[in-house]
Design a protein around this motif. Sequence first.
Motif, PDB file in Angstrom:
ATOM      1  N   ARG A 162      76.835  16.849  26.519  1.00  0.00           N
ATOM      2  CA  ARG A 162      75.938  18.045  26.336  1.00  0.00           C
ATOM      3  C   ARG A 162      75.712  18.279  24.823  1.00  0.00           C
ATOM      4  O   ARG A 162      74.379  18.591  24.824  1.00  0.00           O
ATOM      5  CB  ARG A 162      76.684  19.453  26.812  1.00  0.00           C
ATOM      6  CG  ARG A 162      77.892  19.726  25.805  1.00  0.00           C
ATOM      7  CD  ARG A 162      78.468  20.921  26.311  1.00  0.00           C
ATOM      8  NE  ARG A 162      79.872  21.118  25.601  1.00  0.00           N
ATOM      9  CZ  ARG A 162      80.864  21.384  26.244  1.00  0.00           C
ATOM     10  NH1 ARG A 162      80.767  22.091  27.539  1.00  0.00           N
ATOM     11  NH2 ARG A 162      82.072  21.625  25.694  1.00  0.00           N
ATOM     12  N   ASP A 163      75.972  17.626  23.735  1.00  0.00           N
ATOM     13  CA  ASP A 163      75.393  17.501  22.706  1.00  0.00           C
ATOM     14  C   ASP A 163      74.643  16.347  22.451  1.00  0.00           C
ATOM     15  O   ASP A 163      73.731  16.203  21.327  1.00  0.00           O
ATOM     16  CB  ASP A 163      76.376  17.540  21.578  1.00  0.00           C
ATOM     17  CG  ASP A 163      77.303  18.539  21.620  1.00  0.00           C
ATOM     18  OD1 ASP A 163      76.825  19.640  22.065  1.00  0.00           O
ATOM     19  OD2 ASP A 163      78.444  18.458  21.091  1.00  0.00           O
ATOM     20  N   GLU A 197      73.414  15.660  33.458  1.00  0.00           N
ATOM     21  CA  GLU A 197      73.423  16.395  32.219  1.00  0.00           C
ATOM     22  C   GLU A 197      71.860  15.904  31.616  1.00  0.00           C
ATOM     23  O   GLU A 197      71.269  16.955  31.308  1.00  0.00           O
ATOM     24  CB  GLU A 197      74.389  16.024  31.188  1.00  0.00           C
ATOM     25  CG  GLU A 197      74.278  16.310  29.845  1.00  0.00           C
ATOM     26  CD  GLU A 197      74.371  17.774  29.822  1.00  0.00           C
ATOM     27  OE1 GLU A 197      75.095  18.366  30.613  1.00  0.00           O
ATOM     28  OE2 GLU A 197      73.810  18.352  28.798  1.00  0.00           O
ATOM     29  N   PHE A 219      75.585   9.613  22.791  1.00  0.00           N
ATOM     30  CA  PHE A 219      77.051   9.508  23.368  1.00  0.00           C
ATOM     31  C   PHE A 219      77.550   8.248  23.237  1.00  0.00           C
ATOM     32  O   PHE A 219      76.860   7.329  23.698  1.00  0.00           O
ATOM     33  CB  PHE A 219      76.914  10.258  24.627  1.00  0.00           C
ATOM     34  CG  PHE A 219      78.170   9.875  25.702  1.00  0.00           C
ATOM     35  CD1 PHE A 219      79.104  10.957  25.268  1.00  0.00           C
ATOM     36  CD2 PHE A 219      78.073   9.411  26.563  1.00  0.00           C
ATOM     37  CE1 PHE A 219      80.218  10.877  26.143  1.00  0.00           C
ATOM     38  CE2 PHE A 219      79.170   9.186  27.514  1.00  0.00           C
ATOM     39  CZ  PHE A 219      80.151  10.024  27.126  1.00  0.00           C
ATOM     40  N   THR A 236      78.131  11.067  19.125  1.00  0.00           N
ATOM     41  CA  THR A 236      79.014  12.289  19.818  1.00  0.00           C
ATOM     42  C   THR A 236      79.731  11.667  20.912  1.00  0.00           C
ATOM     43  O   THR A 236      79.552  10.879  21.606  1.00  0.00           O
ATOM     44  CB  THR A 236      78.222  13.331  19.994  1.00  0.00           C
ATOM     45  OG1 THR A 236      78.828  14.301  20.608  1.00  0.00           O
ATOM     46  CG2 THR A 236      76.853  13.025  20.927  1.00  0.00           C
ATOM     47  N   ASN A 237      80.951  12.447  21.080  1.00  0.00           N
ATOM     48  CA  ASN A 237      81.714  12.134  22.305  1.00  0.00           C
ATOM     49  C   ASN A 237      81.530  13.267  23.512  1.00  0.00           C
ATOM     50  O   ASN A 237      82.127  13.367  24.387  1.00  0.00           O
ATOM     51  CB  ASN A 237      83.255  12.132  22.157  1.00  0.00           C
ATOM     52  CG  ASN A 237      83.471  10.493  21.759  1.00  0.00           C
ATOM     53  OD1 ASN A 237      82.965   9.862  22.641  1.00  0.00           O
ATOM     54  ND2 ASN A 237      84.473  10.610  20.844  1.00  0.00           N
ATOM     55  N   GLU A 238      80.573  14.234  23.282  1.00  0.00           N
ATOM     56  CA  GLU A 238      80.154  15.382  24.150  1.00  0.00           C
ATOM     57  C   GLU A 238      78.792  14.956  24.714  1.00  0.00           C
ATOM     58  O   GLU A 238      77.598  15.152  23.970  1.00  0.00           O
ATOM     59  CB  GLU A 238      80.212  16.441  23.207  1.00  0.00           C
ATOM     60  CG  GLU A 238      81.445  16.889  22.958  1.00  0.00           C
ATOM     61  CD  GLU A 238      82.486  17.371  24.334  1.00  0.00           C
ATOM     62  OE1 GLU A 238      81.806  17.841  25.140  1.00  0.00           O
ATOM     63  OE2 GLU A 238      83.640  17.631  23.914  1.00  0.00           O
TER      64      GLU A 238
END
Lengths: 301, 555
Positions: B507-508, B530, B474, B503-505
Motif C-alpha cells: 500500500r506504500d 492494490e 515493493f 518498501t515491504n508494504e
Amino acid sequence: MPARLSTAFFILFVGAILTTGIFWLFLSDRHGFTAQDEPLIAEVLNREFRQGDIIFPAPDWDIGFTRYLRDGITDISYTLHAFTKEELSDLNNNGVNVLWFVVDSEERWNDLRDRLALREQGRFPAGRSLVIKAQPAGDAVAKLFDFTDDLAQAKEVYFADANGNRDNCSWDRDRWKCGNQEWQYVGPQRTLMAGRWQKANWAHPRTERTLHVVFENTVGATALVIGTSFLERAYREENGKPVRVAVTVDGKELLKYDNENIKKLYRHRIALPEGAQMIDLSFWVKFDGARHFVFNGYLGK
Amino acid sequence: MTLARFDKWDWILSLSLALVVLLAVMLTSHLVGLVRDEGFYMRTAETTADYIQFSLDSFGRGQFAEPFSKRTITRYFEFNSEHPTFVKNLFGLSHFLFYKKLQWLSFVDSIRLVAALFAAATAFLVYLFGRRFFSRMVAIASVPLLFTMPHIFFHSHLACFDVPILFFWAATFILYAIYLVERRAGLAFWIAVLFGWAMATKHNVYFIPPLLALLWLVMHFLHYRSLDARHKGFVGFFRAVPLPLWLMPAVSLPVFFLSWPWLWYDTVKRFGNYLAFHTYHVNYTNYYFGQELSVAPFPFSYPWGMTFFTTPAPQLVCFFAAIALFLYWLFGRGRTPVERHIGALLFIGALFPIFLIALPSVPIFGGIKHFFTGQPILLTAGLAVVLEGAAQLARRWPKLRKETAQGLVVAAALFALIVPNAKFVMHGAGFFNALIGGAQGAAENYMQRNFWGYDILPLCPVLNAVAPPGARVFVMGYAEGLNWNSFLYLKREGHLRNDIQGTNELRDADFAFFFYEKQNESVLYDLYREFGTARPLELSETDSVYFSALFGRVK
C-alpha cells in the motif's frame, strides 16, 4: 567396464546430444501465446470484460498478453489447474458474471472444456490463440444466496465462549467487525483457497471461542454448499491447530468436521430440511495462532 | 588400480581451464542478479573487511591483542554467526583488497570473485580427477561439460557457500580416493586441512568422516583375509585405519576452530547455537510437480527427480554411466580391494548428498544447490565411460583415431549446450532439461522456477527510466523476494537509481517487483488489486515463461 556397456552409454550420449540440440533450437518455445496474438487477446478482453468476470489464462505461465490490458482488469486467475468441475461451478453466479478462458490452442481448449465440463458461450479468435466465454455446464446448485456476496445480510455474527457469553460483531462498511485487532473481522475478499483463487470470507477464529455466522433462509433454499480452507500462512505453520466447522440448521447439527492444518479445500454439499429457517455456520479452534481461515458457499436449489 | 601421472602439460592445461572458468564467471557476473542470500553474505564481507582494517590499524598502534579480544570478535563476527566464516573471511579479504584498497573490481564483483575462484578450483579438481583416474581427454572435456550445466554455472557466480562446498565435498572424496591408491602422508595431511576448511564453510560435510569410517570398516572386514599381516588383529586394526581418518580430528578440527573467530569465546554455547540453528532449520516452500512442499514429510523422489530434470541430457547420461562404473568397480569380477573401496567411496560421494535430502524429514530449503555437491564426480567418471564407448566404436574404423572420435563427440555436446546456456545465463536456477520440456514443460508441471529475487536485472532499467524521484518500490521481502541488503547493493552497484526507496508494504509502494514463485502467487493477486492493474511495465521471460515482473500503480 564391459565394452558393450560403455558403447551403450556412448550411444545414449549421442542420443542426448541430438535431443538437446533439436529441442533447444526448435521445440523449447513452441507453446504459449505468440507475440502477435498477445495484443489481439488483450483487445478482446479490453472490450468484453465486465467487473466481476474472471479471466483464466491457459497456459498460466505466459502472461505476455497482460502487457496490453487496460487498467481495471485485475481479476485474472492463474489457478485453473487446481479446480475440479464442481469447484469451478461454484464460481458461477447464475451466469451474471462471465468466465473467460484465454487459450493458446484449440487443443488446449478442448482439454479444458472436457475436464471442467464447460459450456462455450462465445468465441473470439486472436490469431492462433482463442478467447472463450464459457460457463460451467455441470449440475450445479442454482445459487440463491451467496455467503460472500450477501454477507452483509447475515442475521448475526458473534463469538461465543463455552458458557454462552457472546461478543457480537457489527457490520462496518464492508465487513463484520469483531474486535480491535486488525484480523478480528468476518469479511469478503478474493483469496487462494488451497491454490484456487476465489471469493471467500475471512473468518479467523479465536482461542476456545466459537465464531457463529447465522443466515436466515429467506430464499427457500433446499441445499447448502460450504467451502472452507486455511490460507497459506496458516497451513505452512507446523503444528497449527485444526478448525472445527459445523453447520446447524434450526438447532439441528447437519454437518461437522475438522478442517485440518493442511492445504486442502474442504467442500460439502448438503440437503436442507423442508422449511429450513436459521442456518448457523460455526468455527471453533483450540488455539488461534496464525489461523488464517476462510469460508465461502451458498444456499440454493 | 594405477593412477596416471600429472605432468607439466597437465599443470598447463588444468590451470588454463581454471582460468577460462574464472574469466567466464566474472565476465558474466553482471548478468546475474543478487540473490537473497548474497544480501547477508555481502554484508558480512563488509564487516569482515572492516575487521581487517581494524586489525591493521591495531597492529599499527602496537595493540597486537586487540583484534583477538572478545569485544572485537563479538563486534565483527556476531552478524550471520549461524554460519561458519571460512568463505565469508575470504569474501571480506577479497572485498578489502580488490574494492576498498585497489579498486580493481566493483563492490559486488570483489565479493563474487571468491565464488569464481572456487569454480576455477573445481575446474582444476575435475581435471585432476579425470586425468589421474581416466585420461587427459576425459580431464579436458569434463571441465566445459561441468560448467555448461546451467545450475552449476549460475551458482558459480553467487557470493554464497554452494560452489565452495561443492568444491570441498568433491575434493575430499577425490583426494581420499587418490590417497587409498598412493597412501602418501603428505596427501593425508592436506585432505585433513581441506576438510577443516570444508567444515568451516558449511555443515554438509559433517557426514563425511562417519561415512568414510563406516565404509573403511566394512571394506576392512570384507577383505580381512587378504590383508597384510600387520593390519590384522587388534593392534593391526588401528594400524590399518587410513591416515586421513586419524588426521581429521587432529588437524581438521583445529583448522575449523581457527577459521571461525566467533567460536574463540563462549565456544560451547556458540557452537551449540550453530548446531541448533541448522538442526531446526526452517523449510522454504518448494513446488514439485504441482505439490506444495511446505512441511515434512517430503517426497523421497524430490532430489532425485530434480536432479533428473535439471541436468542437461548429455550430462545426465554421464551421471548414469558413472553409477554403472562405480558399481562395476565395487562388484565386478576380479576387482582388487582398493578398486572396490574406491568404487564404493565414489558412489557414496556422488549420491549421498541426494540421498540425504531425499529423507522425508530433511528440510528442503534451497533447491538443487543443496544436493549437487557430488556432480563433479558423477560427470567426470561418467564421461570417462562415454568416451571409452566412443573409443570402442572408433576401433571399427581404423582410419578414425580414438582421440578424434572422442573430441568430435565432446565438441558436438558442447555445441548442443550453447543454446540452453545462452537462454538461461540469467535464470540458471530455473533451468529444466529437454526431458521435462524445458522451461515450458517445467512450468506446465508446476515446478519451482525461481527463488529469492535473483531475476531482477532486466527490470531495473525500466524502473530507473519511469520512476519519479524518490519513488517507492515493493521488494517482496517477506515472500522470498529481495532482502534489504540485496536491494541496497543493487543501488550501490548502479543497477538501481539511488533515490528509489524500497518498501515491504504494497500500500506504500508506487512500483512493485514480483518474483514468480507459485507459493507466493497470492502476492500477485494482492498487487493487481492494490495497483488497479494487471499490466506489467516489464516482464522477464525465457521461452515465453515469465520469471519476474515490474508493476506500476495506476490508482
